[in-house]
Design a protein around this motif. Structure first.
Motif, short mmCIF file in Angstrom:
data_model
loop_
_atom_site.label_atom_id
_atom_site.label_comp_id
_atom_site.label_asym_id
_atom_site.label_seq_id
_atom_site.Cartn_x
_atom_site.Cartn_y
_atom_site.Cartn_z
N THR A 1 14.07 -14.66 5.05
CA THR A 1 13.43 -14.38 6.35
C THR A 1 12.02 -13.91 6.08
O THR A 1 11.75 -13.22 5.09
CB THR A 1 14.19 -13.29 7.13
N LYS A 2 11.13 -14.33 6.98
CA LYS A 2 9.71 -14.00 6.81
C LYS A 2 9.51 -12.49 6.84
O LYS A 2 10.02 -11.79 7.72
CB LYS A 2 8.93 -14.67 7.94
N SER A 3 8.80 -12.01 5.85
CA SER A 3 8.43 -10.60 5.83
C SER A 3 7.15 -10.48 5.00
O SER A 3 6.83 -11.38 4.23
CB SER A 3 9.53 -9.74 5.20
N ILE A 4 6.48 -9.37 5.17
CA ILE A 4 5.24 -9.14 4.39
C ILE A 4 5.54 -9.24 2.89
O ILE A 4 4.83 -9.88 2.12
CB ILE A 4 4.61 -7.76 4.71
N TRP A 5 6.67 -8.66 2.50
CA TRP A 5 7.04 -8.61 1.08
C TRP A 5 7.29 -10.02 0.52
O TRP A 5 6.78 -10.37 -0.54
CB TRP A 5 8.28 -7.74 0.89
N SER A 6 8.08 -10.85 1.24
CA SER A 6 8.42 -12.18 0.71
C SER A 6 7.19 -13.07 0.61
O SER A 6 7.12 -13.94 -0.24
CB SER A 6 9.52 -12.86 1.53
N VAL A 7 6.23 -12.87 1.47
CA VAL A 7 4.99 -13.66 1.41
C VAL A 7 4.04 -13.07 0.37
O VAL A 7 3.45 -13.78 -0.43
CB VAL A 7 4.30 -13.72 2.79
N ALA A 8 3.94 -11.73 0.35
CA ALA A 8 3.02 -11.06 -0.58
C ALA A 8 3.47 -11.20 -2.02
O ALA A 8 2.67 -11.06 -2.95
CB ALA A 8 2.89 -9.59 -0.23
N SER A 9 4.78 -11.50 -2.23
CA SER A 9 5.28 -11.58 -3.61
C SER A 9 4.53 -12.63 -4.44
O SER A 9 4.36 -12.46 -5.65
CB SER A 9 6.79 -11.86 -3.64
N ILE A 10 4.06 -13.70 -3.78
CA ILE A 10 3.29 -14.73 -4.50
C ILE A 10 2.03 -14.10 -5.08
O ILE A 10 1.70 -14.29 -6.26
CB ILE A 10 2.93 -15.92 -3.58
N VAL A 11 1.33 -13.36 -4.24
CA VAL A 11 0.06 -12.73 -4.65
C VAL A 11 0.33 -11.66 -5.71
O VAL A 11 -0.41 -11.51 -6.68
CB VAL A 11 -0.66 -12.10 -3.44
N LEU A 12 1.45 -10.95 -5.54
CA LEU A 12 1.79 -9.88 -6.49
C LEU A 12 2.13 -10.45 -7.87
O LEU A 12 1.77 -9.88 -8.90
CB LEU A 12 2.94 -9.02 -5.96
N PHE A 13 2.86 -11.58 -7.88
CA PHE A 13 3.17 -12.24 -9.16
C PHE A 13 1.89 -12.66 -9.86
O PHE A 13 1.74 -12.50 -11.07
CB PHE A 13 4.07 -13.46 -8.96
N GLN A 14 0.96 -13.24 -9.07
CA GLN A 14 -0.32 -13.66 -9.64
C GLN A 14 -1.03 -12.47 -10.27
O GLN A 14 -1.52 -12.53 -11.40
CB GLN A 14 -1.24 -14.20 -8.54
N LEU A 15 -1.06 -11.36 -9.50
CA LEU A 15 -1.77 -10.16 -9.96
C LEU A 15 -1.14 -9.58 -11.21
O LEU A 15 -1.83 -9.26 -12.18
CB LEU A 15 -1.78 -9.12 -8.83
N LEU A 16 0.19 -9.50 -11.19
CA LEU A 16 0.93 -8.94 -12.33
C LEU A 16 0.66 -9.76 -13.59
O LEU A 16 0.38 -9.22 -14.66
CB LEU A 16 2.43 -8.91 -12.02
N PHE A 17 0.75 -11.09 -13.43
CA PHE A 17 0.53 -11.98 -14.57
C PHE A 17 -0.89 -11.83 -15.11
O PHE A 17 -1.10 -11.73 -16.32
CB PHE A 17 0.80 -13.43 -14.15
N THR A 18 -1.87 -11.82 -14.20
CA THR A 18 -3.28 -11.70 -14.60
C THR A 18 -3.51 -10.39 -15.35
O THR A 18 -4.11 -10.39 -16.43
CB THR A 18 -4.21 -11.74 -13.37
N VAL A 19 -3.02 -9.30 -14.78
CA VAL A 19 -3.22 -7.97 -15.40
C VAL A 19 -2.56 -7.91 -16.77
O VAL A 19 -3.16 -7.46 -17.75
CB VAL A 19 -2.69 -6.85 -14.47
N LEU A 20 -1.31 -8.40 -16.86
CA LEU A 20 -0.59 -8.37 -18.14
C LEU A 20 -1.30 -9.18 -19.21
O LEU A 20 -1.47 -8.73 -20.34
CB LEU A 20 0.83 -8.94 -17.96
#
Lengths: 369, 126
Positions: free
Chosen positions: A182-201
């Protein structure tokens, strides 16, 4: 079912080869995590310990593979079982490694002059300055994936209102959506968060390996040139991998917003590219790093990690007096963390928690394969 | 510059670092205005505690060989190093001890001065 068999076989073989051949990729003087003379690997005792380890590991590999195949062919294999079997294999291989490690340690105590550690350390400050300069140069490149990250966030935020109530959150290897939430801020933002996590790591790891020590003597031009070439390949491969992953997430974001499938070619490339990077890194290691270390193997430096006392089972490094966060692994290729430093302890604890949560979730949300 | 440290020596590492950097400055391996590696970088590279490097840099700063600027860079000071009466007196007593040891080992005055002369030749131009 065939796909399951191939994925299972491929994964098991990869784990088996990596673990059993780690000794061949280990640094000079390290044999199953113990600091030994570099002639030990070719000695009869050294060969016998390796042979024993190989036999045990191969037996474990065939047993787990056989059981898995039986479960696959009788349609009882699940994703949870796959993860469990992988865990069992890793635990078994590590147990056999510990047995070999203890044998080497016992043998070392019988040697009259057990350690031939060099007491000298030569530091070339120009070489160190060069490493810092290159480290910073590669680090600033990460502004590009960070920018892509921000733009992806803006794109998703702009389109959030127009998204349907049920959004795709996972796509299979053919690029078709196979899981919705179901649509939620978290399920949509997770794409951006994965990108950020990967970049930072990746930015952090890339930066850290420039700071890591090496056994090669800094008196030697052959060592310095080879080592720098190797570090450049490592930085470049990490960076390209980051760009790839971040861009792949952009495709995911586009597929999410437009409700279309992911391009099959893109998903294929994403699966293949990390392996291409691994091959590139191995190539660079054998072409530049290994020869550069062998060039000075008779006049190696004193490094604190050469002392057995700081190593737990030859796998975990604990030295509070050493400010370095990363040191070279004793078994296999790569670096391990110094859990004697505050940051090392923190990262180890976070990693352990994340591991337990993700493994636990994966096993408990098991699906038939 | 290249610094060689001996972990089996009785001499403390911070002393070895301190003396090696002084020699490097005297031999022109590092020049006036050049920056020494940052404390953390040097400590991580060698694998020693940050305090050890800080102590060595602190001693160099107190003796006037280096200065620490606003950006926390440690740079080699202008030569000759400004020295006070206490430093000169320490240098003289070190020299006296060295001369005494040489004499007791059978060195002649000429031998001793010849060694000194050779070292000064290395430092010429700096």
């Amino acid at each position: 079912m065939n796909m399951t068999l191939w994925i299972t076989l491929f994964t098991y073989v990869l784990i088996y080869i990596t673990f059993t051949y780690s000794q061949k990729l280990s640094p000079l003087h390290c044999y199953f995590g113990v600091y030994m003379p570099d002639t030990f690997a070719k000695s009869s005792e050294g060969k016998s310990i390796f042979k024993s380890f190989l036999i045990h590991s191969t037996f474990a590999f065939f047993v787990t593979l056989t059981i898995s195949c039986i479960l696959i062919f009788t349609n009882h294999f699940t994703s949870g079982l796959l993860i469990l079997f992988i865990l069992v294999q890793l635990i078994l291989y590590f147990a056999f490694y510990i047995v070999a490690h203890k044998k080497v340690r016992t043998f070392k105590m019988t040697l009259s002059s057990p350690q031939n550690i060099s007491a000298k350390f030569v530091i070339d400050t120009d070489f160190v300055a060069q490493k810092i300069h290159l480290r910073n140069r590669y680090f600033y490149l990460y502004l590009v994936p960070l920018m892509i990250n921000i733009l992806t966030g803006i794109y998703l935020f702009d389109n959030y209102k127009h998204l349907p109530e049920l959004i795709p959150t996972h796509w299979n290897y053919l690029g078709q959506a196979d899981h919705w939430s179901t649509k939620s801020i978290w399920s949509v933002a997770s794409i951006v968060l994965f990108q950020l996590l990967f970049t930072v790591l990746m930015a952090f790891c890339s930066r850290s390996q420039w700071n890591a020590r090496s056994k090669g003597n800094q008196n030697s031009e052959a060592f310095k040139n080879g080592h720098l070439k190797y570090l450049k390949v490592v930085s470049l491969s990490f960076y390209i991998l980051t760009l790839f992953f971040v861009s792949f997430m952009v495709f995911n974001a586009y597929a999410l917003v437009t409700g279309t499938n992911l391009n099959v070619f893109v998903t294929l490339l994403m699966s293949v590219f990390p392996f291409a990077c691994i091959i590139w890194l191995l190539y660079a290691y054998f072409k530049y790093e290994r020869p550069s270390l062998h060039a000075t193997k008779d006049s190696t430096q004193y490094l604190p990690e050469d002392n057995d006392q700081y190593w737990l089972l030859g796998s975990l490094y604990h030295n509070p007096n050493d400010p370095a966060l990363f040191v070279e692994k004793r078994y296999g290729l790569g670096w391990t963390m110094n859990i004697g430093t505050p940051l090392g302890k923190l990262i180890a604890i976070i990693t352990l928690i994340v591991l337990i949560i993700t493994l636990g979730t994966a096993i408990f949300t098991s699906v038939p394969l | 510059m290249q610094i060689e440290l001996n972990f089996a020596s009785d001499k403390a590492i911070y002393t070895q670092l301190y003396e090696a950097i002084i020699l490097a400055i005297a031999k022109g391996e590092i020049h006036v205005g050049d920056a020494l590696p940052p404390v953390r970088t040097l400590a991580e590279e060698i694998g020693i505690n940050l305090h050890t490097v800080n102590k060595a840099y602190g001693l160099l700063k107190d003796a006037g060989y280096v200065t620490m600027d606003r950006r926390k860079d440690t740079t080699v000071s202008a030569l000759p190093v400004a020295s006070n009466t206490m430093q000169l007196s320490t240098l003289q007593s070190d020299l006296e001890l060295l001369a005494a040891k040489s004499h007791l080992m059978g060195f002649s005055e000429e031998d001793f001065l010849s060694y000194c002369s050779n070292y000064f030749k290395q430092f010429k131009g700096v």
